[in-house]
Design an enzyme around this catalytic site. Structure first.
Site, mmCIF file in Angstrom:
data_model
loop_
_atom_site.group_PDB
_atom_site.id
_atom_site.type_symbol
_atom_site.label_atom_id
_atom_site.label_comp_id
_atom_site.label_asym_id
_atom_site.label_seq_id
_atom_site.Cartn_x
_atom_site.Cartn_y
_atom_site.Cartn_z
ATOM 1 N N GLY A 183 -12.116 14.899 31.167
ATOM 2 C CA GLY A 183 -12.899 13.907 31.888
ATOM 3 C C GLY A 183 -13.430 12.861 30.931
ATOM 4 O O GLY A 183 -13.602 13.118 29.733
ATOM 5 N N HIS A 220 -23.230 11.415 32.286
ATOM 6 C CA HIS A 220 -23.055 10.293 31.356
ATOM 7 C C HIS A 220 -23.513 8.975 31.996
ATOM 8 O O HIS A 220 -24.042 8.097 31.311
ATOM 9 C CB HIS A 220 -21.589 10.166 30.938
ATOM 10 N N CYS A 249 -17.860 17.725 24.343
ATOM 11 C CA CYS A 249 -17.882 16.324 24.773
ATOM 12 C C CYS A 249 -17.186 15.464 23.733
ATOM 13 O O CYS A 249 -17.407 15.638 22.520
ATOM 14 C CB CYS A 249 -19.328 15.862 24.964
ATOM 15 N N LEU A 250 -16.377 14.525 24.202
ATOM 16 C CA LEU A 250 -15.680 13.620 23.293
ATOM 17 C C LEU A 250 -16.654 12.758 22.510
ATOM 18 O O LEU A 250 -16.339 12.294 21.416
ATOM 19 C CB LEU A 250 -14.718 12.729 24.090
ATOM 20 N N GLN A 288 -18.777 5.953 28.054
ATOM 21 C CA GLN A 288 -18.283 6.525 26.809
ATOM 22 C C GLN A 288 -17.334 5.583 26.071
ATOM 23 O O GLN A 288 -17.046 5.796 24.894
ATOM 24 C CB GLN A 288 -17.574 7.858 27.068
ATOM 25 N N HIS A 298 -20.635 17.018 34.497
ATOM 26 C CA HIS A 298 -20.702 16.558 33.106
ATOM 27 C C HIS A 298 -20.522 15.044 33.028
ATOM 28 O O HIS A 298 -21.294 14.349 32.353
ATOM 29 C CB HIS A 298 -19.616 17.271 32.286
ATOM 30 N N GLU A 299 -19.506 14.531 33.723
ATOM 31 C CA GLU A 299 -19.189 13.099 33.626
ATOM 32 C C GLU A 299 -20.223 12.225 34.343
ATOM 33 O O GLU A 299 -20.568 11.141 33.851
ATOM 34 C CB GLU A 299 -17.783 12.817 34.176
#
Length: 211
Positions: free
Chosen positions: A104, A198, A151-152, A109, A194-195
């Site tokens: 995701g 953000h 997480c990226l 991000q 999660h997304e």
């Protein structure tokens, strides 16, 4: 002597001036403060649909501050625009690339403060990546699930997070531009939670289990 020709030229000139001014006001009002900024457009247009986007990380101070900001909604005209379509394709290209290997990715991000996420739908055949503009979670189940998340934007680390077992999402369909509601369960529900966090400036490290 009354010069009709000159008066007509002046009148036409005034009309054109008023028209341009009115158009400028109209465009200004319709762009609104939630439109793509020049900086965002520059990021989106910096490559073709297959080009990877730079993922912001907390290791960079400027990136870290940006990751804590709130994301804005998009208008229907913006969702129908070529700029949005390119953003959607680049989000998928970035998160699905073998060098990234994510499940995701949220628009903030990559420096785009808009309510857009790309999510891998493990609950669908073939586990396709899909993009959701104006995404919100409108309901969380009382039943919980606990699992490890990474997480990226927070490289080389992970932690245990408690999430709802199922959620109801609301978003604008890129095809019909109408609001759609969907119930998502299990691991895919975790990705959505999660997304969408953000989009509100929240990182998974804020939700570590037992913190």
């Amino acid at each position: 002597m009354y010069n009709f020709k000159n008066h007509r030229i002046i009148s036409i000139s005034k009309i054109l001036s008023y028209s341009v001014l009115s158009l400028a006001v109209f465009v200004s009002c319709n762009i609104g403060r939630d439109s793509f900024s020049e900086g965002e457009i520059s990021i989106i247009m910096s490559g073709d649909s297959s080009a990877l986007m730079r993922v912001l990380t907390i290791e960079n101070k400027t990136d870290s501050l940006s990751l804590r900001k709130q994301s804005a909604m998009l208008s229907k005209s913006e969702i129908a625009s070529d700029i949005y379509k390119l953003l959607a394709k680049r989000l998928v290209s970035t998160v699905s690339d073998s060098t990234v290997d994510g499940v995701g990715l949220a628009a903030p991000q990559v420096g785009i403060l808009k309510r857009v996420v790309a999510v891998q739908r493990y609950d669908k055949e073939g586990a396709p990546f899909e993009v959701y503009p104006n995404i919100r979670i409108t309901e969380y189940s009382a039943e919980k699930q606990t699992g490890r998340e990474g997480c990226l934007s927070i490289p080389d680390t992970s932690g245990i997070v408690e999430r709802a077992q199922s959620v109801i999402i609301s978003y604008t369909s890129p095809l019909t531009l109408e609001t759609v509601n969907d119930t998502v369960q299990g691991y895919t529900a975790v990705i959505f939670q999660h997304e969408t966090d953000h989009l509100d400036g929240i990182l998974y490290t804020d939700r570590l289990y037992g913190k």
